[in-house]
Scaffold this active site. Structure first.
Site, PDB file in Angstrom:
ATOM      1  CG  HIS A 182     -10.490   8.699   1.068  1.00 20.87           C
ATOM      2  ND1 HIS A 182     -11.517   7.823   0.823  1.00 20.87           N
ATOM      3  CD2 HIS A 182      -9.537   7.983   1.704  1.00 20.87           C
ATOM      4  CE1 HIS A 182     -11.189   6.619   1.279  1.00 20.87           C
ATOM      5  NE2 HIS A 182     -10.005   6.698   1.838  1.00 20.87           N
ATOM      6  NE  ARG A 237      -4.752   6.391   0.262  1.00 14.66           N
ATOM      7  CZ  ARG A 237      -5.597   5.765   1.047  1.00 14.66           C
ATOM      8  NH1 ARG A 237      -6.321   6.449   1.917  1.00 14.66           N
ATOM      9  NH2 ARG A 237      -5.739   4.469   0.963  1.00 14.66           N
ATOM     10  CG  LEU A 244     -11.729   4.536  -2.624  1.00 23.97           C
ATOM     11  CD1 LEU A 244     -11.119   5.924  -2.674  1.00 23.97           C
ATOM     12  CD2 LEU A 244     -11.475   3.904  -1.281  1.00 23.97           C
ATOM     13  CG  HIS A 282      -8.176   7.436  -2.349  1.00 31.52           C
ATOM     14  ND1 HIS A 282      -7.807   6.929  -3.581  1.00 31.52           N
ATOM     15  CD2 HIS A 282      -7.955   6.443  -1.459  1.00 31.52           C
ATOM     16  CE1 HIS A 282      -7.396   5.679  -3.423  1.00 31.52           C
ATOM     17  NE2 HIS A 282      -7.474   5.363  -2.150  1.00 31.52           N
ATOM     18  NE  ARG A 312      -6.799   7.531   6.561  1.00 30.11           N
ATOM     19  CZ  ARG A 312      -7.071   6.509   5.730  1.00 30.11           C
ATOM     20  NH1 ARG A 312      -6.369   5.384   5.794  1.00 30.11           N
ATOM     21  NH2 ARG A 312      -8.046   6.609   4.842  1.00 30.11           N
ATOM     22  CD  GLN A 332      -5.609  10.312   2.471  1.00 26.07           C
ATOM     23  OE1 GLN A 332      -6.312   9.352   2.780  1.00 26.07           O
ATOM     24  NE2 GLN A 332      -4.330  10.365   2.736  1.00 26.07           N
ATOM     25  CG  PHE A 373      -2.367  -0.150   0.905  1.00 22.03           C
ATOM     26  CD1 PHE A 373      -2.901  -1.394   0.640  1.00 22.03           C
ATOM     27  CD2 PHE A 373      -3.208   0.961   0.835  1.00 22.03           C
ATOM     28  CE1 PHE A 373      -4.242  -1.535   0.315  1.00 22.03           C
ATOM     29  CE2 PHE A 373      -4.542   0.831   0.515  1.00 22.03           C
ATOM     30  CZ  PHE A 373      -5.067  -0.411   0.249  1.00 22.03           C
ATOM     31  CD  GLU A 420      -2.769   3.827  -1.358  1.00 24.83           C
ATOM     32  OE1 GLU A 420      -3.197   4.988  -1.283  1.00 24.83           O
ATOM     33  OE2 GLU A 420      -1.997   3.337  -0.528  1.00 24.83           O
TER      34      GLU A 420
HETATM   35  C1  LIG Z   1     -14.880   3.952   0.524  1.00 22.95           C
HETATM   36  C2  LIG Z   1     -13.885   3.951   1.634  1.00 22.95           C
HETATM   37  C3  LIG Z   1     -12.884   2.977   1.667  1.00 22.95           C
HETATM   38  C4  LIG Z   1     -11.944   2.975   2.701  1.00 22.95           C
HETATM   39  N1  LIG Z   1     -10.987   1.999   2.723  1.00 22.95           N
HETATM   40  C5  LIG Z   1     -10.103   1.962   3.768  1.00 22.95           C
HETATM   41  C6  LIG Z   1      -9.156   0.904   3.878  1.00 22.95           C
HETATM   42  O1  LIG Z   1      -9.093  -0.009   3.063  1.00 22.95           O
HETATM   43  N2  LIG Z   1      -8.292   0.924   4.922  1.00 22.95           N
HETATM   44  C7  LIG Z   1      -8.312   1.907   5.866  1.00 22.95           C
HETATM   45  O2  LIG Z   1      -7.519   1.856   6.797  1.00 22.95           O
HETATM   46  N3  LIG Z   1      -9.239   2.902   5.800  1.00 22.95           N
HETATM   47  C8  LIG Z   1     -10.120   2.939   4.781  1.00 22.95           C
HETATM   48  N4  LIG Z   1     -11.061   3.955   4.732  1.00 22.95           N
HETATM   49  C9  LIG Z   1     -11.185   4.887   5.857  1.00 22.95           C
HETATM   50  C10 LIG Z   1     -11.903   4.206   7.020  1.00 22.95           C
HETATM   51  O3  LIG Z   1     -12.782   3.231   6.533  1.00 22.95           O
HETATM   52  C11 LIG Z   1     -12.701   5.184   7.865  1.00 22.95           C
HETATM   53  O4  LIG Z   1     -11.863   6.236   8.261  1.00 22.95           O
HETATM   54  C12 LIG Z   1     -13.233   4.478   9.107  1.00 22.95           C
HETATM   55  O5  LIG Z   1     -13.949   3.343   8.762  1.00 22.95           O
HETATM   56  C13 LIG Z   1     -14.096   5.373   9.978  1.00 22.95           C
HETATM   57  O6  LIG Z   1     -14.568   4.581  11.046  1.00 22.95           O
HETATM   58  P1  LIG Z   1     -15.263   5.213  12.309  1.00 22.95           P
HETATM   59  O7  LIG Z   1     -15.438   4.128  13.317  1.00 22.95           O
HETATM   60  O8  LIG Z   1     -14.484   6.404  12.754  1.00 22.95           O
HETATM   61  O9  LIG Z   1     -16.654   5.757  11.770  1.00 22.95           O
HETATM   62  P2  LIG Z   1     -17.752   5.156  10.753  1.00 22.95           P
HETATM   63  O10 LIG Z   1     -17.489   3.754  10.366  1.00 22.95           O
HETATM   64  O11 LIG Z   1     -17.923   6.161   9.685  1.00 22.95           O
HETATM   65  O12 LIG Z   1     -19.038   5.141  11.657  1.00 22.95           O
HETATM   66  C14 LIG Z   1     -19.614   6.320  12.163  1.00 22.95           C
HETATM   67  C15 LIG Z   1     -20.735   5.926  13.092  1.00 22.95           C
HETATM   68  O13 LIG Z   1     -21.216   7.067  13.773  1.00 22.95           O
HETATM   69  C16 LIG Z   1     -22.618   7.060  13.766  1.00 22.95           C
HETATM   70  N5  LIG Z   1     -23.053   8.451  13.879  1.00 22.95           N
HETATM   71  C17 LIG Z   1     -22.607   9.516  13.188  1.00 22.95           C
HETATM   72  N6  LIG Z   1     -23.235  10.628  13.584  1.00 22.95           N
HETATM   73  C18 LIG Z   1     -24.089  10.257  14.559  1.00 22.95           C
HETATM   74  C19 LIG Z   1     -25.039  10.945  15.374  1.00 22.95           C
HETATM   75  N7  LIG Z   1     -25.259  12.261  15.257  1.00 22.95           N
HETATM   76  N8  LIG Z   1     -25.755  10.231  16.260  1.00 22.95           N
HETATM   77  C20 LIG Z   1     -25.597   8.882  16.374  1.00 22.95           C
HETATM   78  N9  LIG Z   1     -24.717   8.200  15.635  1.00 22.95           N
HETATM   79  C21 LIG Z   1     -23.979   8.873  14.749  1.00 22.95           C
HETATM   80  C22 LIG Z   1     -23.012   6.373  12.485  1.00 22.95           C
HETATM   81  O14 LIG Z   1     -24.309   5.822  12.585  1.00 22.95           O
HETATM   82  C23 LIG Z   1     -21.927   5.290  12.389  1.00 22.95           C
HETATM   83  O15 LIG Z   1     -22.317   4.170  13.129  1.00 22.95           O
HETATM   84  C24 LIG Z   1     -12.003   3.970   3.710  1.00 22.95           C
HETATM   85  C25 LIG Z   1     -13.012   4.924   3.682  1.00 22.95           C
HETATM   86  C26 LIG Z   1     -13.924   4.934   2.644  1.00 22.95           C
HETATM   87  C27 LIG Z   1     -14.965   6.025   2.631  1.00 22.95           C
END
Ligand SMILES: Cc1cc2nc3c(=O)[nH]c(=O)nc-3n(C[C@H](O)[C@H](O)[C@H](O)COP(=O)(O)OP(=O)(O)OC[C@H]3O[C@@H](n4cnc5c(N)ncnc54)[C@H](O)[C@@H]3O)c2cc1C
Length: 578
Positions: free
Chosen positions: A351, A281, A247, A237, A393, A235, A115, A250
């Site tokens: 991203h 990136r 997306l 992507h 990142r 960031q 990666f 990568e």
């Molecule tokens: C398409 C895509 C592919 C990616 N691929 C990778 C990868 O391969 N490897 C990597 O390391 N990273 C990757 N990333 C980045 C990574 O996936 C995210 O940064 C990470 O999953 C975020 O996780 P989180 O637990 O912070 O929040 P999230 O998984 O976004 O969850 C947020 C949570 O908060 C809740 N929430 C939000 N606001 C409220 C509110 N007001 N009240 C109640 N609940 C709320 C939502 O319901 C949800 O459950 C990718 C991101 C994307 C978009």
């Protein structure tokens, strides 16, 4: 309605669920989520989760920590990066033991792939560090953790949207949420609250982020006087599907995919002779734009539609089918092409938020440059800023951040709640949230929120995107202030109370506007180029004046900036070459 818990986790992505798993073993824990848990954006993560397991070639946590610091253009807090890289190994094995179906080597070990920015021996060449489950790694993490939470009797309040924090002086006492099914306000009093609400890519027009990624947690904190750290670093992507932003992981380049310009030339040879297409990136995204600006892009319908190709045809159907099946099907669905036969048209897409709610290494929220702790309030995951990602990142370090710091925060909460009582909350704690809803639903007619959203996203994309300058960002700040003013007149079209998505979207719009303002103002303030923050009027990194984190405080429609020291205790900052 009043609920009382020891621990409230807001958000059920990877970070929230990992924290819940840990906290629930030591305290009475509830998870509130506006989405059904497994619909969180973590489920969309494709490429992998990094850990220096050394399963397919030699690797060390020390190299991983160094790559993270260098990839973040030295704005990373180095002890935090060391923790990230060292705890990664156990974290991945824990996920495996909890049932995550990783891809395997022929010997049965967890397989690993390349990666961007992850290297062997402090930058010599790309290393295989990303553990993966095809291109559905996040989906598997989310399913695994959700099952474990159910098994451990975590209480879930699905489809509850948090609107406000309950704060008394410097202590967090709980949250106020609206129940989507009824429109009723609920108060959750708690000894500890953790925000794990994810990212806010929706401030931009073209993004890889889900519709729900509206930054509710950081926006609520900002309105309650907590600063947001390093908001200028967002960031892009390099490879989103042209025009759509969906997306293309990568991992495609990790498996050998190549970026090509209009002449079919592998242009990354010019910009990153050592790492080529697997440079970090920020560098790849800028290289793509530089090619296009030099007329080397592939012509779209209009000049602004120029793009480049991501060529994976040489990987062949078997590799694509086994290791990148979702990417293959995205290309078929959205572009009508098979990546085994044709190159994929791509452009950078907004991203990931490097910035967010400032925390220490145990997830405790801090409120100033001195590190003053906000009692009872924690944050983890993309909404938080530890800071392990600095100015940029590395791919696969976010899923890792969720697991490592989600777990650390959950454990710390488990100890903290033993020392305090569930706080009493007064009846007026819902006033702010209720007042907001009342204003939006008071029956008057006003402008349509969708138009304000559209203008905000277009402004941010055009003026606070990959390349930035003072004039454009100044205009963006003014424009967002104007939109915030117009927001005061916005009203719902749907006045019902059950599943009123119209109302919920207007609430999210306010969060996005506040975060747009903070992002634009912080970007205007930083007069240097570092990582993802690239200024045409200040093209160089300036460590003498700007090797510091910014803390942006929201004050109505203005922003005040203070600073926090960067921890450079392990490696001295050097210019980046790849
Ligand atoms: C398409 C895509 C592919 C990616 N691929 C990778 C990868 O391969 N490897 C990597 O390391 N990273 C990757 N990333 C980045 C990574 O996936 C995210 O940064 C990470 O999953 C975020 O996780 P989180 O637990 O912070 O929040 P999230 O998984 O976004 O969850 C947020 C949570 O908060 C809740 N929430 C939000 N606001 C409220 C509110 N007001 N009240 C109640 N609940 C709320 C939502 O319901 C949800 O459950 C990718 C991101 C994307 C978009």
């Amino acid at each position: 309605m009043l609920h009382q818990f020891e621990t409230i986790i807001v958000g059920s992505g990877g970070s929230g669920l990992y924290a819940a798993l840990e906290a629930s073993q030591r305290s009475q824990t509830a998870v509130l989520s506006k989405l059904f848990p497994v619909r969180s954006h973590t489920g969309a993560a494709q490429g992998g989760i990094s850990a220096a397991l050394g399963n397919v070639e030699e690797d060390k946590p020390e190299w991983h920590a160094f790559d993270t610091v260098k990839g973040g253009d030295y704005l990373v807090d180095q002890q935090a990066a060391k923790i990230l890289a060292e705890e990664a190994v156990q974290a991945v094995y824990d996920l495996e033991n909890r049932g995550l179906p990783f891809n395997r080597t022929p010997e049965g070990r967890i397989d690993q792939r390349r990666f961007g920015g992850h290297t062997r021996n402090f930058g010599e060449a790309p290393v295989r560090r990303a553990c993966y489950a095809a291109d559905r790694t996040g989906h598997m993490i989310l399913q695994t953790l959700y099952q474990q939470c159910i098994k451990n009797n975590v209480s879930f309040y699905d489809e509850f949207q948090v609107l406000d924090l309950i704060m008394a002086e410097n202590r967090c006492k709980g949250v106020v949420a609206v129940e989507l099914a009824t429109g009723e306000l609920h108060v959750f009093a708690a000894k500890a609250v953790l925000f794990a609400t994810g990212g806010f890519g929706r401030i931009f027009k073209i993004t890889s982020n889900a519709h729900a990624n509206t930054g509710d947690g950081p926006a609520i904190c900002a309105r309650r006087g907590i600063p947001l750290e390093d908001m200028e670093f967002f960031q892009f992507h390099p490879t989103g599907i042209k025009g759509l932003g969906i997306l293309i992981s990568e991992a495609v380049r990790g498996e050998g995919g190549i970026l090509r310009n209009r002449d079919g030339k592998r242009f990354m040879e010019h910009y990153s002779p050592t790492l080529l297409d697997l440079a970090p990136r920020d560098i790849v995204a800028r290289s793509i734009l530089t090619e296009i600006r030099a007329g080397q892009g592939i012509r779209g319908d209009r000049k602004i539609d120029d793009y480049v190709h991501l060529d994976a045809t040489h990987l062949g159907k078997d590799i694509l089918g086994a290791k990148l099946p979702d990417i293959t099907s995205f290309c078929q669905t959205y572009l009508g092409l098979d990546p085994a036969d044709s190159a994929i048209p791509v452009l950078p897409t907004a991203h990931y938020a490097m910035g967010g709610i400032p925390t220490d290494i145990d997830g405790r929220v801090i409120r100033d440059g001195k590190g003053t702790i906000v009692e009872g309030l924690y944050a983890a995951g993309e909404c938080a800023c530890v800071s392990v990602h600095g100015a940029n990142r590395l791919g696969t370090n976010s899923l890792l951040d969720l697991v490592v710091f989600g777990r650390r925060a959950g454990r710390h909460i488990g100890e903290y709640v033993k020392e305090v009582e569930v706080p009493a909350v007064s009846e007026d704690v819902t006033d702010t949230a209720a007042g907001w809803i009342k204003q939006l639903t008071d029956g008057q007619s006003g402008p349509h929120g969708g138009h304000i959203m559209e203008e905000m996203q277009t402004t941010m994309m055009a003026n606070v995107g990959i390349y930035r300058n003072e004039k454009d960002m100044q205009a963006a700040v003014g424009q967002i202030q104007n939109l915030l003013d117009r927001y005061q007149q916005v009203r719902v079209q749907d006045s019902g109370s059950a599943f009123n998505t119209d109302l919920l979207e207007l609430i999210e719009l306010r969060n996005l506007l506040d975060l747009s303002l903070l992002t634009a103002a912080a970007a205007l303030n930083r007069q240097e180029s570092r990582g993802a923050h690239s200024r045409e009027d200040f093209p160089d990194r300036d460590d003498d004046n700007w090797l510091k984190h910014s803390l942006a405080y929201l004050n109505g429609d203005t922003v005040r900036i203070e600073y926090k020291k960067v921890d450079t205790s392990i490696w001295e900052p050097k210019p980046r070459t790849y």
